[in-house]
Design a protein around this motif. Structure first.
Motif, short mmCIF file in Angstrom:
data_model
loop_
_atom_site.label_atom_id
_atom_site.label_comp_id
_atom_site.label_asym_id
_atom_site.label_seq_id
_atom_site.Cartn_x
_atom_site.Cartn_y
_atom_site.Cartn_z
N TRP A 10 0.82 -1.20 0.00
CA TRP A 10 0.00 0.00 0.00
C TRP A 10 0.86 1.25 0.00
CZ3 TRP A 10 -4.94 1.58 -0.42
CH2 TRP A 10 -5.27 2.85 0.04
N THR A 11 0.37 2.30 -0.71
CA THR A 11 0.99 3.62 -0.69
C THR A 11 -0.09 4.68 -0.49
OG1 THR A 11 2.88 3.06 -2.08
CG2 THR A 11 2.20 5.36 -2.08
N THR A 65 -4.17 12.46 -2.48
CA THR A 65 -5.61 12.19 -2.52
C THR A 65 -5.81 10.68 -2.53
OG1 THR A 65 -5.97 14.20 -3.82
CG2 THR A 65 -7.75 12.59 -3.76
N GLY A 66 -6.14 10.13 -1.39
CA GLY A 66 -6.37 8.68 -1.29
C GLY A 66 -5.09 7.89 -1.22
N GLY A 67 -5.14 6.68 -1.76
CA GLY A 67 -3.99 5.78 -1.77
C GLY A 67 -4.26 4.64 -2.72
N PHE A 68 -3.34 3.69 -2.81
CA PHE A 68 -3.55 2.58 -3.75
C PHE A 68 -2.83 1.32 -3.31
CE2 PHE A 68 0.19 4.90 -5.22
CZ PHE A 68 1.10 3.89 -5.54
N ILE A 92 -9.93 0.73 2.02
CA ILE A 92 -10.87 0.60 0.90
C ILE A 92 -11.32 1.98 0.43
CG2 ILE A 92 -13.19 -0.17 0.25
CD1 ILE A 92 -12.78 -2.53 2.24
N ASP A 93 -11.76 2.80 1.37
CA ASP A 93 -12.28 4.13 1.01
C ASP A 93 -11.18 5.03 0.47
OD1 ASP A 93 -14.99 3.65 1.72
OD2 ASP A 93 -14.49 3.92 3.83
N ALA A 150 -8.81 7.57 -4.51
CA ALA A 150 -7.79 7.76 -5.54
C ALA A 150 -8.31 7.41 -6.93
CB ALA A 150 -6.56 6.92 -5.21
N ILE A 151 -9.11 6.35 -7.01
CA ILE A 151 -9.71 5.99 -8.30
C ILE A 151 -10.64 7.10 -8.78
CG2 ILE A 151 -11.22 4.36 -9.51
CD1 ILE A 151 -8.56 3.10 -8.88
#
Length: 358
Positions: free
Chosen positions: A147-148, A152-155, A202-203, A208-209
């Motif tokens: 994980w990174t 805005t978000g992560g992936f 998850i959120d 990020a998506i």
């Protein structure tokens, strides 16, 4: 022949005793592919729910046993599934060894396990406990170490190897979707702290998506890889990888995702439609050649779950006429290739789509 007949003929192309063995277009010789096992497990579990039969039970037992027995083929002590071949996914000189796990394959296998667990009579108590243990370990391992965080978000990474810590939306979306389904259907596997930790991942991945979507011509699109350097060249997704993204994100929506998606299910369907032109399916939305079989299978799976019956029937007709006839499906349309070989991992996407269409 109708959908049921197509399914029954195609499943026979996967011989019992070696259900996931077959040829690959990229790699030499025969190999046992975990992705094929995962897709077949989903397909047969879905099929069995609608048409209980002994043959499906026999296959499901074989599929579950193989996936459990081979959950750590790289022998690093951590469950996960990938490719039984060496592979340099990003052509950057970093070659992963054979049996290295990949996030997309691991997600598909987890989805297969969840489909099997959704029919209580299919899985013995001991096997259920073993599957749940594996699902728990995989989820926490990926959320902690694969994980990174982004601004805005992560992936979720392409694979657990740090050199594969690329943001590829199809991988992260599919995995976040599978995790959202896991939390919804198997919430008791986690304590409150673990549950909230996974939900936040998850959120964050969904954020990020969402932040990288481009709504073009009324439907969502993404680049295959999202680089930190905006000047670095990338490309749009081909059909199978685009399908993975919207499948994962619609699974997230269906399982109570906390972020609202800025596109509708209808727009997701339209994004698949954009690859189809009359009786042909394009590999890319900008019409650069025909889709491979797994792309058309992914389109069928998505239509079967989210679209109308006419789209489903049209997609099946294209598969039969252009890639078939069933059950001897080919990698590419006849007019574009002399290769008549059967590739199980690609055909398994079609089988999954057919199971959902029933």
């Amino acid at each position: 022949m109708n959908q049921l007949g197509y399914y029954q003929s195609l499943i026979e192309k996967f011989p019992e005793g070696k259900l996931g063995e077959g040829l690959e277009p990229t790699f030499p010789g025969l190999s046992y592919q975990p992705m094929t096992y995962g897709l077949l497990l989903s397909s047969e579990s879905i099929y069995y729910k609608k048409f209980p039969n002994k043959n499906s039970v026999s296959r499901i037992i074989e599929l579950i046993d193989w996936l459990i027995d081979n959950n750590d083929l790289d022998e690093d002590g951590i469950p996960g599934w990938g490719l039984p071949h060496e592979w340099d996914a990003f052509q950057d000189g970093s070659i992963n060894t054979a049996n290295h796990p990949y996030t997309i394959t691991t997600s598909i296998v987890m989805n297969g396990f969840l489909d099997a667990l959704s029919s209580p009579d299919l899985v013995t108590r001991d096997k259920k406990i073993r599957i749940q243990e594996i699902l728990t370990r995989v989820s926490l391992q990926w959320c902690r170490h694969v994980w990174t965080d982004k601004q805005t978000g992560g992936f979720f990474w392409y694979s657990p190897n740090v050199v594969d810590n690329y943001f590829t939306p199809n991988v992260s979306a599919m995995f976040l979707g599978t995790l959202s389904r896991l939390l919804n259907e198997q919430s008791k596997l986690f304590n409150a702290t673990e549950y909230e930790f996974i939900q936040k991942r998850i959120d964050s991945a969904a954020e990020a998506i969402i932040s990288n979507v481009k709504l073009i011509n009324g439907y969502p699109q993404w680049s295959y890889t999202i680089y930190n350097d905006p000047n670095k060249k990338t490309k749009l997704n081909d059909l199978v990888h685009h399908g993975y993204i919207i499948w994962g994100m619609e699974t997230y929506r269906a399982n109570g995702g906390r972020h609202e998606l800025p596109w509708t299910i209808g727009q997701s369907v339209a994004s698949i439609d954009s690859f189809i032109e009359k009786k042909s399916v394009q590999r890319y939305q900008n019409k650069k050649g025909p889709a491979r079989l797994w792309g058309v299978g992914m389109a069928l799976a998505f239509f079967s779950e989210y679209a109308d019956i006419q789209r489903v029937k049209n997609c099946i007709e294209i598969i039969n006429e252009v890639y078939g006839p069933f059950p001897s499906l080919k990698l590419s349309p006849d007019r574009n290739s002399k290769n008549k070989l059967f590739y199980p991992r690609y055909a398994a996407h079609v089988l999954w789509g057919l199971a959902l269409s029933l």
